[in-house]
Design an enzyme around this catalytic site. Sequence first.
Site, PDB file in Angstrom:
ATOM      1  N   ASP A   1     -14.045   3.253  27.803  1.00 28.70           N
ATOM      2  CA  ASP A   1     -14.940   3.161  26.658  1.00 28.70           C
ATOM      3  C   ASP A   1     -14.140   3.549  25.427  1.00 28.70           C
ATOM      4  O   ASP A   1     -12.951   3.864  25.528  1.00 28.70           O
ATOM      5  CB  ASP A   1     -16.164   4.082  26.838  1.00 28.70           C
ATOM      6  CG  ASP A   1     -17.415   3.552  26.161  1.00 28.70           C
ATOM      7  OD1 ASP A   1     -17.400   3.403  24.918  1.00 28.70           O
ATOM      8  OD2 ASP A   1     -18.419   3.294  26.848  1.00 28.70           O
TER       9      ASP A   1
ATOM     10  N   TYR B   1     -25.754 -13.122  19.696  1.00 26.16           N
ATOM     11  CA  TYR B   1     -25.844 -12.390  20.957  1.00 26.16           C
ATOM     12  C   TYR B   1     -26.112 -13.351  22.110  1.00 26.16           C
ATOM     13  O   TYR B   1     -25.472 -13.274  23.164  1.00 26.16           O
ATOM     14  CB  TYR B   1     -26.946 -11.335  20.865  1.00 26.16           C
ATOM     15  CG  TYR B   1     -27.065 -10.469  22.102  1.00 26.16           C
ATOM     16  CD1 TYR B   1     -26.173  -9.426  22.326  1.00 26.16           C
ATOM     17  CD2 TYR B   1     -28.054 -10.696  23.046  1.00 26.16           C
ATOM     18  CE1 TYR B   1     -26.270  -8.627  23.460  1.00 26.16           C
ATOM     19  CE2 TYR B   1     -28.165  -9.908  24.175  1.00 26.16           C
ATOM     20  CZ  TYR B   1     -27.265  -8.878  24.378  1.00 26.16           C
ATOM     21  OH  TYR B   1     -27.359  -8.093  25.513  1.00 26.16           O
TER      22      TYR B   1
END
Length: 266
Positions: A40, A171
């Site tokens: 991450d 998206y």
Amino acid sequence: MQKGERIKGKVTIVTGAASGIGAETARVFASQGASVVLCDVQDDMGQSVANEITDAGGTAQYQRLDVCSESEWTALAEAVEGKFGQINVLANIAGISGRPAGMTVQVGNIAGTALVDQTLEGWNRIMEVNATGVFLGTRGVIAAMQRAGGGSVINISSICGIVGSFANAAYHASKGAVRIFSKSVAIQYAKDQIRVNSIHPGFVDTPMARPGLLGNESGQARMAATPLGRFGKPVDIAMGCLYLASDEASWVTGSELVIDGGMTAN
């Protein structure tokens, strides 16, 4: 969940592992005997999840990774294979929604901008993280999986990669790209016993999705569209990842695993 051995001995990489679906998938993988490399850019949160796993007796380490960086993916794959001797599973979970930064509660029923208001910069950023990041990660582990005799790549798409909605076309496009990309790679590398599948979550209570679930109008609309009558939990998706990571799914590739409480059945 109870500890088990469904993926015992497998070396796994999980992106987006600092929170939400990624964090829960890392926990589930470790609980089932895998070594987990959590990736991450939220370092404190990612390290905290890794520490939680190791404190519980699992095998985990945190590695910072910008999924949009080709060089970082190359370095990660080399480091993981060098340390553990193989890479068996990649779960590409990192993603962004395209909602305005800082939004905590969605106003109205539209998750993102209308097409005429979509900036090129915003479009490119969503595609870069959600689609290009999946491409770089998948490409980055192929050689190691070939050397390991096979593997499983799990790409998180969305119901938005299957159906449309009122806005946030960027998206939808990014998640549709993940869906078809996964099928193409599945065909290309089936000969190497590398399985590639996409997972399509519905409305799941994660930090990224929460603004749309908390908004009065948006939350009610999403609940009404979900026949099972509740929003998903990260563990609901993590269990799908576990199945695809395991040898139980040894004849599953190029598939779409929809986990949405029945939403797309409407």
